[in-house]
Scaffold this active site. Structure first.
Site, PDB file in Angstrom:
ATOM      1  N   ARG A   1      18.599 -44.238 -58.443  1.00  0.00           N
ATOM      2  CA  ARG A   1      17.544 -43.840 -57.587  1.00  0.00           C
ATOM      3  C   ARG A   1      16.086 -44.100 -58.266  1.00  0.00           C
ATOM      4  O   ARG A   1      15.908 -44.400 -59.512  1.00  0.00           O
ATOM      5  CB  ARG A   1      17.826 -42.368 -57.177  1.00  0.00           C
ATOM      6  CG  ARG A   1      17.706 -41.539 -58.337  1.00  0.00           C
ATOM      7  CD  ARG A   1      17.822 -39.962 -57.932  1.00  0.00           C
ATOM      8  NE  ARG A   1      17.877 -39.226 -59.086  1.00  0.00           N
ATOM      9  CZ  ARG A   1      18.478 -38.150 -59.411  1.00  0.00           C
ATOM     10  NH1 ARG A   1      19.164 -37.401 -58.231  1.00  0.00           N
ATOM     11  NH2 ARG A   1      18.442 -37.464 -60.490  1.00  0.00           N
TER      12      ARG A   1
ATOM     13  N   SER B   1     -20.853 -34.356 -38.591  1.00  0.00           N
ATOM     14  CA  SER B   1     -19.862 -34.197 -39.734  1.00  0.00           C
ATOM     15  C   SER B   1     -18.697 -32.882 -39.343  1.00  0.00           C
ATOM     16  O   SER B   1     -19.341 -31.845 -38.739  1.00  0.00           O
ATOM     17  CB  SER B   1     -20.465 -33.721 -41.036  1.00  0.00           C
ATOM     18  OG  SER B   1     -19.640 -33.522 -42.012  1.00  0.00           O
TER      19      SER B   1
ATOM     20  N   LYS C   1      21.820 -41.099 -52.680  1.00  0.00           N
ATOM     21  CA  LYS C   1      22.912 -41.602 -53.403  1.00  0.00           C
ATOM     22  C   LYS C   1      23.884 -42.555 -52.980  1.00  0.00           C
ATOM     23  O   LYS C   1      24.274 -43.501 -53.462  1.00  0.00           O
ATOM     24  CB  LYS C   1      23.513 -40.119 -53.873  1.00  0.00           C
ATOM     25  CG  LYS C   1      24.768 -40.590 -55.097  1.00  0.00           C
ATOM     26  CD  LYS C   1      25.609 -39.371 -55.498  1.00  0.00           C
ATOM     27  CE  LYS C   1      24.802 -38.261 -56.335  1.00  0.00           C
ATOM     28  NZ  LYS C   1      25.204 -38.519 -57.646  1.00  0.00           N
TER      29      LYS C   1
ATOM     30  N   GLY D   1      19.952 -31.270 -58.670  1.00  0.00           N
ATOM     31  CA  GLY D   1      20.602 -29.996 -59.214  1.00  0.00           C
ATOM     32  C   GLY D   1      20.561 -28.869 -58.132  1.00  0.00           C
ATOM     33  O   GLY D   1      20.997 -27.794 -58.390  1.00  0.00           O
TER      34      GLY D   1
ATOM     35  N   TYR E   1     -16.657 -41.619 -43.246  1.00  0.00           N
ATOM     36  CA  TYR E   1     -16.657 -40.914 -44.434  1.00  0.00           C
ATOM     37  C   TYR E   1     -15.842 -39.584 -44.546  1.00  0.00           C
ATOM     38  O   TYR E   1     -15.782 -39.029 -43.401  1.00  0.00           O
ATOM     39  CB  TYR E   1     -17.876 -40.936 -45.099  1.00  0.00           C
ATOM     40  CG  TYR E   1     -18.741 -39.943 -44.530  1.00  0.00           C
ATOM     41  CD1 TYR E   1     -18.796 -38.376 -45.194  1.00  0.00           C
ATOM     42  CD2 TYR E   1     -19.513 -40.158 -43.457  1.00  0.00           C
ATOM     43  CE1 TYR E   1     -19.330 -37.648 -44.395  1.00  0.00           C
ATOM     44  CE2 TYR E   1     -20.433 -39.179 -43.111  1.00  0.00           C
ATOM     45  CZ  TYR E   1     -20.368 -37.903 -43.506  1.00  0.00           C
ATOM     46  OH  TYR E   1     -21.243 -36.951 -43.079  1.00  0.00           O
TER      47      TYR E   1
ATOM     48  N   CYS F   1     -16.432 -32.621 -43.615  1.00  0.00           N
ATOM     49  CA  CYS F   1     -16.775 -31.896 -44.842  1.00  0.00           C
ATOM     50  C   CYS F   1     -16.160 -30.478 -44.829  1.00  0.00           C
ATOM     51  O   CYS F   1     -16.555 -29.887 -45.707  1.00  0.00           O
ATOM     52  CB  CYS F   1     -18.473 -31.595 -44.961  1.00  0.00           C
ATOM     53  SG  CYS F   1     -19.040 -30.670 -43.807  1.00  0.00           S
TER      54      CYS F   1
ATOM     55  N   GLY G   1     -16.934 -29.866 -39.438  1.00  0.00           N
ATOM     56  CA  GLY G   1     -16.593 -28.802 -40.348  1.00  0.00           C
ATOM     57  C   GLY G   1     -15.365 -28.386 -39.837  1.00  0.00           C
ATOM     58  O   GLY G   1     -15.141 -27.111 -38.977  1.00  0.00           O
ATOM     59  N   THR G   2     -14.119 -28.674 -40.346  1.00  0.00           N
ATOM     60  CA  THR G   2     -12.880 -28.426 -39.878  1.00  0.00           C
ATOM     61  C   THR G   2     -12.523 -27.032 -40.497  1.00  0.00           C
ATOM     62  O   THR G   2     -11.477 -26.349 -40.100  1.00  0.00           O
ATOM     63  CB  THR G   2     -11.920 -29.229 -40.329  1.00  0.00           C
ATOM     64  OG1 THR G   2     -12.145 -29.691 -41.649  1.00  0.00           O
ATOM     65  CG2 THR G   2     -11.905 -30.587 -39.171  1.00  0.00           C
ATOM     66  N   ASN G   3     -13.249 -26.345 -41.357  1.00  0.00           N
ATOM     67  CA  ASN G   3     -13.085 -25.046 -41.686  1.00  0.00           C
ATOM     68  C   ASN G   3     -13.249 -24.010 -40.501  1.00  0.00           C
ATOM     69  O   ASN G   3     -12.191 -23.459 -39.987  1.00  0.00           O
ATOM     70  CB  ASN G   3     -13.788 -24.400 -43.110  1.00  0.00           C
ATOM     71  CG  ASN G   3     -13.653 -25.344 -44.126  1.00  0.00           C
ATOM     72  OD1 ASN G   3     -12.754 -25.940 -44.271  1.00  0.00           O
ATOM     73  ND2 ASN G   3     -14.723 -25.482 -44.890  1.00  0.00           N
ATOM     74  N   ASP G   4     -14.412 -23.909 -40.061  1.00  0.00           N
ATOM     75  CA  ASP G   4     -14.554 -23.305 -39.023  1.00  0.00           C
ATOM     76  C   ASP G   4     -13.940 -23.793 -37.626  1.00  0.00           C
ATOM     77  O   ASP G   4     -13.517 -23.262 -36.684  1.00  0.00           O
ATOM     78  CB  ASP G   4     -16.164 -23.219 -38.462  1.00  0.00           C
ATOM     79  CG  ASP G   4     -16.978 -22.254 -39.458  1.00  0.00           C
ATOM     80  OD1 ASP G   4     -16.508 -21.197 -39.444  1.00  0.00           O
ATOM     81  OD2 ASP G   4     -17.923 -22.508 -40.207  1.00  0.00           O
TER      82      ASP G   4
ATOM     83  N   MET H   1      22.090 -28.782 -55.012  1.00  0.00           N
ATOM     84  CA  MET H   1      23.099 -28.788 -54.250  1.00  0.00           C
ATOM     85  C   MET H   1      24.407 -28.906 -55.301  1.00  0.00           C
ATOM     86  O   MET H   1      24.315 -29.074 -56.599  1.00  0.00           O
ATOM     87  CB  MET H   1      23.343 -29.830 -53.287  1.00  0.00           C
ATOM     88  CG  MET H   1      22.412 -29.375 -52.124  1.00  0.00           C
ATOM     89  SD  MET H   1      22.374 -30.337 -50.638  1.00  0.00           S
ATOM     90  CE  MET H   1      21.580 -32.050 -51.180  1.00  0.00           C
TER      91      MET H   1
ATOM     92  N   HIS I   1      17.709 -31.314 -65.275  1.00  0.00           N
ATOM     93  CA  HIS I   1      17.582 -30.935 -64.020  1.00  0.00           C
ATOM     94  C   HIS I   1      16.060 -30.156 -64.060  1.00  0.00           C
ATOM     95  O   HIS I   1      14.957 -30.647 -63.253  1.00  0.00           O
ATOM     96  CB  HIS I   1      18.237 -29.956 -63.310  1.00  0.00           C
ATOM     97  CG  HIS I   1      19.403 -30.691 -62.800  1.00  0.00           C
ATOM     98  ND1 HIS I   1      20.587 -30.110 -62.759  1.00  0.00           N
ATOM     99  CD2 HIS I   1      19.634 -31.974 -62.196  1.00  0.00           C
ATOM    100  CE1 HIS I   1      21.403 -30.937 -62.305  1.00  0.00           C
ATOM    101  NE2 HIS I   1      20.926 -32.199 -61.953  1.00  0.00           N
TER     102      HIS I   1
ATOM    103  N   ARG J   1      30.234 -35.112 -54.168  1.00  0.00           N
ATOM    104  CA  ARG J   1      28.939 -34.693 -54.701  1.00  0.00           C
ATOM    105  C   ARG J   1      27.983 -34.924 -53.463  1.00  0.00           C
ATOM    106  O   ARG J   1      28.174 -35.691 -52.757  1.00  0.00           O
ATOM    107  CB  ARG J   1      28.334 -35.944 -55.467  1.00  0.00           C
ATOM    108  CG  ARG J   1      29.093 -35.829 -56.940  1.00  0.00           C
ATOM    109  CD  ARG J   1      28.558 -37.033 -57.785  1.00  0.00           C
ATOM    110  NE  ARG J   1      29.214 -37.698 -58.570  1.00  0.00           N
ATOM    111  CZ  ARG J   1      29.240 -37.100 -59.970  1.00  0.00           C
ATOM    112  NH1 ARG J   1      28.300 -36.451 -60.460  1.00  0.00           N
ATOM    113  NH2 ARG J   1      30.091 -37.795 -60.867  1.00  0.00           N
TER     114      ARG J   1
HETATM  115  C1  PEP Z   1     -16.880 -25.782 -42.125  1.00  0.00           C
HETATM  116  O1  PEP Z   1     -16.927 -24.997 -41.678  1.00  0.00           O
HETATM  117  O2  PEP Z   1     -15.701 -26.724 -42.117  1.00  0.00           O
HETATM  118  C2  PEP Z   1     -17.824 -26.142 -43.211  1.00  0.00           C
HETATM  119  C3  PEP Z   1     -17.751 -26.989 -43.893  1.00  0.00           C
HETATM  120  O3  PEP Z   1     -18.829 -25.438 -43.235  1.00  0.00           O
HETATM  121  P1  PEP Z   1     -18.479 -24.034 -44.135  1.00  0.00           P
HETATM  122  O4  PEP Z   1     -17.364 -23.906 -44.864  1.00  0.00           O
HETATM  123  O5  PEP Z   1     -19.521 -23.566 -45.018  1.00  0.00           O
HETATM  124  O6  PEP Z   1     -18.635 -22.974 -42.911  1.00  0.00           O
HETATM  125 MG    MG Z   2     -18.933 -24.150 -41.330  1.00  0.00          MG
END
Ligand code: PEP
Ligand code: MG
Length: 907
Positions: A365, A795, A28, A107, A882, A862, A797-800, A109, A483, A98
């Site tokens: 704004r 690839s 502001k 809204g 990718y 992935c 596997g960022t979950n594991d 604050m 708001h 203000r």
């Molecule tokens: C992972 O681990 O990121 C993955 C893509 O494999 P999953 O989720 O099947 O273990």
């Molecule tokens: Mg996995």
């Protein structure tokens, strides 16, 4: 003495600040300065910087020693420009106090208006304006606001529901109106207002045990302290959590000469958007109220008038527009609108006040907008030449695309239904759910897994947590610029405000309308795009694509450097993903073939294979399973039409596939020609204490190479058959849960053997494919240089990888993650947003090491992070080829990848 400049003045055609000083002056303050510099009429004022706020909290709520003197100097400047003096008995200046954070927190604050009115200045102001009614009205507003904001909230007093000083005073006001038959606040006589102000002060003393201050300076500093204090108020903190705004940014405070929209019929106040924030239409859009103060519009208590003839709607068409009521002022406002858009190159959200026929701008704004509006405006401004293609691509937040892809109420069903009410379409899309009448209930019910609509009488920023928890919001009062509407729109949440025919009683928890009554837990459906409310649950359908969506995405696609693939294992998902622009499948989880409808038979065979006790038994089951696996692989590759498809070898935690119910176990035992005890013995052998770190992924293929062999054969045969049918395809074989190069060598040898056999069977020399691995175990990332010698792609596997890096179980995190987020031990869920400091380092190391031995190594991701914008940006920055994500997130990833390329260009 410190050299820090804590106070910045503006007004009278110039300013000490600029628009690009938001971090210091707040949004502001920075924009008020910018408008002053542009010669736009802005009441003079000054900004106390966000550094004062930081100081305030670092020093036990006290101020830098120089501040008081700086404020005195800045006040004198306002007085000079405005030709009035603060606290002066004959020509008194009044000011507003203000908040103004870096990033808008509508809204959340506090604000105090009319500061400077006291027994010494009231007579002077009456004499000067000749309008005692106006002065006493301003005075009673000051008492109401000040006692609420400064004397109660900032003092940390938490009254019982309905017992806040503001509500108590409100009730006194209502009583006067009732007793004397006044229809609205504007009708109350001067004598009654004067009497009310006195009684208000007595009430304040009685309830809060303190006198309302009669000294302008005390009022000013009380106001400043309360606004700084409101940075850490409950709703501001809650809003920051949701929006990810850091606590240490602090707010600025703006002190500004008051101008009055409530000085009679030639005065007014309003809020407007330079274009329609719900649809993006290039039409000046807004609301105003004659003879009112700004808070009246945004508080949503009265249904405001339309700004112009072109944007009237069903709710306000009977009310006069500013365009017709004050044509000259409207023209001037319209010019300012054009001026601001040309200057800022973006849609602005503005506030203005007309005092005695003279226009003043109180704020500008960047306006919040729906995803649809963001996209339409970006494309319009591009064709108007106001912005270039890159800017257009940056104008839509990737998450906003969700709105364009997500459900709306089925129009056919709407045709057949009669709405029970109509309100203003404040937030887009459709939603249905059980109604609740308080924010707390909304949060509670949502936590219990219910889908709720939050119903309130009027829009109130204190409801922010409940609004977040609800799938839709419905209010009886309020306008498009209230708001709640702003907040809902910012989130792309379905919201209807000002459905005036609904009689909402939040205490009794009922809505009455047209002879019907709806209570807590009843289901309603909202069409937030049209403002229609229906009883019961209407079906939803996917939003038809905005025709400009395709053009917009094409702009993004031209810019981005990374490809976007999808995670899919059914033909339906594959088809959907192609529609959303997927350029291949980055993860086909073979075991997912065995979930869901129509997979009873292969699932049975898989179980049989898992429970087999000898090689011949297992081979026999694998032979039976083979045609199913090959069939699904083939149909998926066929749909993908030559785009690469990454088939991942089976990665099931085995215990998941052991049947639990007795009938199924008996059937399986019979098929295996064993008794139930023997089957249970085999199942018990499969039991693992830590299945996520157990016999899964490539480990299965090491122990039972025949399982991998069957899958290799399915991939190669599916591919060669398609090719021989003249259908292009490109399979990629991916090995999961790898931790060592030797695992990959062993599997590759098998794959090559099967490849040779299939080539011979089909009479071809080669079936083109790639052989790669997932990198989802820290050891794999750390030895990626070795691993890349065997594999052609990685690839991540960022979950594991997140699971292994944090040591957080993917399956059990729900029991403690909320505590980690609430106490800010973690800023976000690392399974949603890739943790650049840990997992990110492993990813970066893995890529660098991998490419050190195989410079052309193809790299993707992935894990779930592949569709999350912040993580996608990271993937771009570390040089991935990718990302791969679920079909609905493909457009989000495409846009996020383009924005990453704009922000961090790579060759
Ligand atoms: C992972 O681990 O990121 C993955 C893509 O494999 P999953 O989720 O099947 O273990
Ligand atoms: Mg996995």
């Amino acid at each position: 003495m410190s050299e820090t400049k804590y106070v910045y003045s503006f007004g009278g055609g110039s300013a000490e600040g600029r628009a690009d000083m938001k971090n210091l002056l707040g949004g502001k303050g920075a924009n008020l300065a910018e408008m002053a510099n542009l010669g736009i009429p802005v009441p003079a004022g000054f900004t106390l910087t966000t550094e004062v706020c930081t100081y305030f909290y670092d020093h036990d709520r006290s101020y830098p020693s120089t501040l008081a003197a700086d404020v005195d100097v800045a006040m004198i400047r306002i007085e000079k420009v405005m030709g009035m003096t603060f606290g002066d008995p004959t020509n008194p200046l009044l000011v507003s106090v203000r908040s103004g954070a870096r990033s808008s927190m509508p809204g959340m604050m506090e604000t105090v208006l009319n500061v400077g009115l006291c027994s010494a200045t009231i007579p002077g102001l009456i004499a000067k304006t000749g309008n005692g009614r106006f002065v006493y009205d301003a005075y009673r507003r000051l008492i109401m606001m000040y006692s609420d904001v400064v004397m109660e909230k900032a003092a940390g007093i938490e009254p019982a529901e309905g017992q806040g000083i503001r509500q108590q005073l409100d009730r006194m006001l209502e009583q006067v109106k009732e007793e004397h038959g006044y229809a609205s606040d504007a009708d109350i006589s001067e004598a009654h207002l004067k009497d009310l102000a006195e009684r208000f002060k007595a009430k304040v003393r009685e309830v809060l045990g303190k006198d309302f201050p009669d000294d302008p300076k005390e009022q000013l500093w009380g106001g400043i302290g309360a606004v700084f204090g409101s940075w850490n108020g409950r709703r501001a903190v809650a809003y920051r959590r949701i929006e990810g705004i850091p606590d240490d940014w602090g707010t600025a405070v703006n002190v500004q000469a008051m101008v009055f929209g409530n000085m009679g019929d030639t005065s007014a106040t309003g809020v407007a958007f330079t274009r329609n924030p719900a649809t993006g239409d290039n039409k000046f859009y807004g609301e105003w109220l004659p003879n009112a103060q700004g808070e009246d519009v945004v508080a949503g208590i009265r249904t405001p008038n339309p700004l112009n003839e072109a944007t009237k709607n069903e709710q306000n068409q009977h009310l006069p527009s500013l365009e017709t009521a004050m044509p000259e002022v409207y023209r001037q406002l319209h010019d300012i609108r054009d001026n601001l858009e040309q200057h800022y190159h973006d849609m602005q959200d503005i506030e203005f006040t007309i005092q005695d026929g003279r226009l003043w701008m109180l704020q500008t704004r960047i306006g919040k907008r729906t995803g649809t509006a963001a996209l339409n405006m970006a494309m319009d401004m591009l064709s108007e030449g106001l912005i270039d293609a890159r800017t257009a691509v940056l104008r839509v937040r990737p998450e906003q695309l969700d709105e364009l892809l997500h459900p709306i109420v089925d129009p056919a069903a709407e045709q057949r239904s009669q709405p029970i009410a109509k309100g203003l379409p404040a937030g887009p899309g459709g939603a249905h759910g059980q109604i609740v009448f308080s924010a707390d209930e909304a949060v509670k019910w949502a936590k219990a897994g219910k889908t709720v609509l939050l119903v309130r009488e009027e829009t109130n920023p204190e409801d922010v947590e409940g609004m977040r928890a609800a799938v839709g919001i419905l209010t009886g009062r309020g306008g498009m610029t209230s708001h709640a509407a702003l907040v809902a729109r910012g989130w792309g949440k379905c919201c209807i405000v000002g459905a005036g025919t609904l009689d909402i009683d939040v205490v009794a928890k009922t809505i009455q309308v047209g002879g019907q009554t709806f209570g807590e837990g009843d289901v309603l459906t909202l069409n937030g795009t049209r403002g229609l409310v229906y009883a019961g649950e209407l079906p939803m359908i996917d939003a038809t694509e905005n025709p400009r969506f395709v053009d917009f995405m094409a702009l993004a696609d031209e810019i981005r450097a990374m490809k976007v693939r999808t995670n899919a294992e059914t033909p339906d998902d594959a088809r959907q993903a192609i529609e959303f622009g997927a350029e291949g499948i980055g993860l086909f989880r073979t075991e997912h073939m065995f979930y869901g409808k129509g997979s009873e038979e292969p699932l049975f065979l898989l179980r049989k294979m898992i429970m087999a006790d000898s090689l011949p038994e297992r081979r026999a089951s694998l032979d039976e399973l083979f045609p199913y696996v090959k069939r699904d692989m083939k149909s998926t590759m066929e749909i993908m039409g030559g785009r690469p498809v990454t088939f991942r070898l089976l990665d099931p935690p085995l215990h998941e596939f052991v049947p639990q119910n007795e009938a199924e176990r008996r059937e399986l035992a019979t098929a295996l020609k064993v008794n139930l005890e023997e089957l249970d013995r085999r199942a018990a052998e499969l039991h693992e204490l830590n299945p996520m770190m157990g016999h899964r992924g490539v480990r299965l293929g090491i122990t039972f190479p025949e399982i991998s062999e069957m899958q290799f054969r399915a991939v190669f045969e599916a591919a060669v058959e398609l090719l021989q049918e003249g259908k292009p395809c490109f399979p990629e074989i991916m090995v999961p849960v790898t931790c060592a190069k030797a695992e990959l060598d062993a599997q590759r040898k098998l794959a090559e053997k099967v490849h040779a056999e299939v080539c011979e069977k089909y009479g071809v020399d080669e079936i083109e494919h790639l052989y790669g691995t997932m990198i989802e175990i820290p050891r794999a990332a750390l030895t990626a240089d070795e691993i890349a010698k065997t594999t052609q792609f990685f690839s991540f596997g960022t979950n594991d990888l997140t699971q292994m890096t944090f040591g957080f179980s993917r399956d059990d995190i729900g029991s403690f993650l909320p505590d980690y987020l609430d106490s800010k031990i973690l800023p976000v869920d690392p399974f949603q947003v890739l943790d650049r400091d840990s997992v990110g380092v492993l990813v970066k190391t893995g890529i660098e090491k991998g490419r050190s031995t195989r410079p052309k190594l193809k790299v993707g991701i992935c894990g779930e992070h592949g569709g999350e914008p912040n993580s996608v940006e990271f993937c771009h920055m570390v040089g991935m080829d990718y990302v791969s994500c679920s079909p609905f997130r493909v457009p989000i990833a495409r846009l996020a990848a383009a924005q990453a390329q704009i922000r961090h260009p790579r060759g």
